[in-house]
Design an enzyme around this catalytic site. Structure first.
Site, PDB file in Angstrom:
ATOM      1  CB  THR A 251     -78.975 -51.693 -15.766  1.00  0.00           C
ATOM      2  OG1 THR A 251     -77.932 -52.507 -15.251  1.00  0.00           O
ATOM      3  CG2 THR A 251     -79.457 -52.269 -17.080  1.00  0.00           C
TER       4      THR A 251
ATOM      5  CE  LYS B 118     -75.935 -54.019 -17.476  1.00  0.00           C
ATOM      6  NZ  LYS B 118     -76.708 -54.845 -16.452  1.00  0.00           N
TER       7      LYS B 118
ATOM      8  CB  THR C  20     -75.626 -60.103 -14.352  1.00  0.00           C
ATOM      9  OG1 THR C  20     -76.321 -61.178 -13.845  1.00  0.00           O
ATOM     10  CG2 THR C  20     -76.618 -59.031 -14.808  1.00  0.00           C
TER      11      THR C  20
ATOM     12  CD  GLU D 227     -77.091 -53.893  -8.423  1.00  0.00           C
ATOM     13  OE1 GLU D 227     -77.341 -54.782  -7.590  1.00  0.00           O
ATOM     14  OE2 GLU D 227     -77.773 -53.684  -9.437  1.00  0.00           O
TER      15      GLU D 227
ATOM     16  CG  ASN E 116     -79.709 -55.520  -5.434  1.00  0.00           C
ATOM     17  OD1 ASN E 116     -80.008 -55.554  -6.616  1.00  0.00           O
ATOM     18  ND2 ASN E 116     -78.466 -55.395  -5.008  1.00  0.00           N
TER      19      ASN E 116
ATOM     20  CB  SER F  37     -82.676 -54.655 -11.489  1.00  0.00           C
ATOM     21  OG  SER F  37     -82.201 -55.483 -10.458  1.00  0.00           O
TER      22      SER F  37
END
Lengths: 383, 383
Positions: free
Chosen positions: B146, B168, B179, B259, B378, B383
């Site tokens: 993602t 992932k 996650t 991220e 974010n 997402s």
């Protein structure tokens, strides 16, 4: 007027040279009586600053003559040298005011893990004692600012008696657990035990419901002092109600000045089995960085709200929950409801409503969004 | 080679049109046997996505023929329509492969609270089934990305038998709580119960020790499948050790691609009374936004470490704790030690060592800093 709105109090704020940025950095608030009743609540962080360790002893007998507060250094994790600085500060106040050092509360705020310059603190105390006045509340409220962009003060005047207060705090802001310094004064006639009950009741639903950045301070301290100078003995319930109004006013000022924040978020949890569950759910959302970043981006990402609720132990069924953002119910019974595009998150004030559909208990938690300015301020500023 | 490194497995990754950004978005991993033993661990978030609800039933008997994974949507909080999409996906895999739908695990990742396009998913399954190959691991590992900037794969080859895996995960990254999507395959001969014990042991000290942003996903899922195709039955301890090595390798890849992160932070807690205490202390620091923002700014603000520890219930005395950053002991017994200016935080890798001085237990938690890019990604990306 802040802490000098109520009669019987004097205050001052002076520049002691403690803050690198310069400006007022030492405040003194003195209760001239006739009563010297007081109550205080402190951080529940197990790592407590030296002024907290000192002040916990001072408050034990419910008698406080003065509170001395400094910005420019938290005096936390500074060992016995740091504790001696706190002690010497109280002694200096006592000598200047001819009171007992054991009746002097000390509060500090600023960087953790650095020694305060004791000589500067003591000279500042003497300067503040010389500057005390019944109009000194405004200077005192400026002297306790760190990253605060403005002083926070509030006054509730009932006619017969008055409550006034000042607060500082912009980061490491998750009291409840009790980063803020607050001094509240009243000229009502109340006993220490009454003050203590009123203060715990008021802070429980005001400062304790503020969770700006999830980080609990080592120095949080809220003091309430009564001079009795009005000569009026209020009903305790009536006093507690006014005190709660004042504390909530100050808490909202803390939220709206939180470091780097661009949104003030009110999280209203209803339909909970217990108030504790409602608080836990509200706090879990208030501490979810993904939700907070989404609000910064004006993105009504309600999935992040539900994923946060799912980490709690609160009674609820994920497939019964309703979520509304600024009046638009985006999730009904765990499924998409109104289109998220209908939610307007451009105003600074954001209202998030969560209905757990389990019981009748409710609680409201106040938080802020996670912004570039928060990251900038807390990466560039050693506090 | 990823999930097709071990013999007995085929995989594919195809473009099903689920991701707005385009590219590969549906992966299929098939166990050709002779064994079809499997174990899985799932998110402990109480708000569980539809594919989790489905897969928990599938894994109950320890037999799995295939795993189908999609990016472009989490299929979480999508109600009965969403669950039916998951079910239909498993049925489609079963029909294409002539296996039982009850032996097909389903994993989804992406935005919460939006329906997946069922027709596109089913067409993608058929395309993937037609593209299965013993070299398909690389495509599969790309199809599950993602916000990941790169695929994550790892292989441990012992000579006789092999373990391969793909993962992932870049945000909502606080497993442990479980996650990320991970699929691990091996050609060793092992029973489901052995696989389950090995997987729980390995994830407990790898993925479960990663806490990048404190946000637990609704879709976390780690699957381990054994084909037995090597014909070799390893010692369970030996297998668990290799599996732990592989899981730790993948966890470190997740951390380094988190991220917006600019630092990978290893928090090593020693001298704890229990391992649970060490984990709680490590996690409290990993979740402290002020500490994480300070690391972003290369600021060795150790006071924020101690204020975080003080919020835990772990056994410790705040005035006994030692803290070192990148080899410099900045705090000794709760007091300033070496000057913080000696700490160099410019490298990406940061090592924070905390000695609680209470006992002999230890744990290491892995996290990232809090950066402008994290906030940007974010706030701008749903997402």
């Amino acid at each position: 007027m802040s802490v000098t709105a109520a009669s019987g109090f004097e205050a001052a704020g002076v520049e002691a040279g403690l803050k690198n940025s310069g400006g007022l950095d030492l405040a003194l608030v003195v209760n001239r009586g006739p009563l010297q009743a007081a109550a205080a609540v402190f951080t529940s962080n197990r790592a407590k600053a030296n002024p907290i360790l000192w002040s916990q002893q001072v408050i034990a007998d419910g008698t406080v003559s003065a509170v001395v507060l400094n910005s420019g250094g938290a005096n936390c994790f500074t060992g016995s040298q740091g504790f001696q600085t706190t002690h010497a500060t109280a002694e200096q106040v006592a000598a200047e005011l001819s009171v007992s050092a054991g009746d002097v509360l000390v509060c500090s705020t600023g960087l953790i893990g650095e020694q305060l310059d004791r000589d500067r603190v003591l000279a500042g105390v003497s300067a503040a004692a010389g500057a005390l006045s019944a109009n000194g509340g405004a200077d005192a409220s400026r002297a306790i600012m760190t990253t605060d962009t403005r002083p926070k003060t509030a006054v509730v005047n009932t006619g017969g008696w008055t409550i006034g207060g000042m607060a500082k705090g912009a980061g490491m802001l998750a009291p409840g657990l009790a980063t803020m310094l607050v001094v509240i004064t009243t000229d009502a006639v109340l006993e220490p035990a009454e003050l203590d009950a009123a203060l715990r009741s008021a802070t429980r639903v005001s400062f304790d419901r503020l969770d700006s950045d999830g980080c609990m301070s080592t120095n949080d301290h809220v003091t309430l002092m009564a001079s009795g100078a009005s000569g009026i003995r209020p009903e305790v319930n009536e006093f507690t109600e006014s005190l709660t109004e004042l504390c909530t006013n100050l808490a909202m000022q803390l939220m709206s000045d939180a470091e780097g924040a661009s949104h003030d978020i009110t999280i209203e949890v209803v339909g909970a089995e217990t108030e504790e569950d409602a608080v836990e759910v509200g706090r879990s959302v208030a501490r979810n960085n993904l939700f907070k970043a989404a609000v910064f981006g004006n993105d009504p990402n309600w999935g992040r709200v539900l994923s946060a609720i799912g980490t709690t132990a609160a009674a609820f069924d994920p497939y019964e929950v309703d979520v509304s953002m600024n009046g638009v119910r985006v999730c009904h019974a765990g499924e998409p409801d109104q289109p998220r595009e209908l939610v307007d998150l451009t105003p600074r004030a954001v209202h998030l409503a969560i209905d757990l559909k389990v019981g009748a208990a409710a609680a409201t938690i106040f938080t802020n969004d996670l912004t570039h300015d928060y990251v900038h301020e807390n990466s560039a500023y050693s506090s």
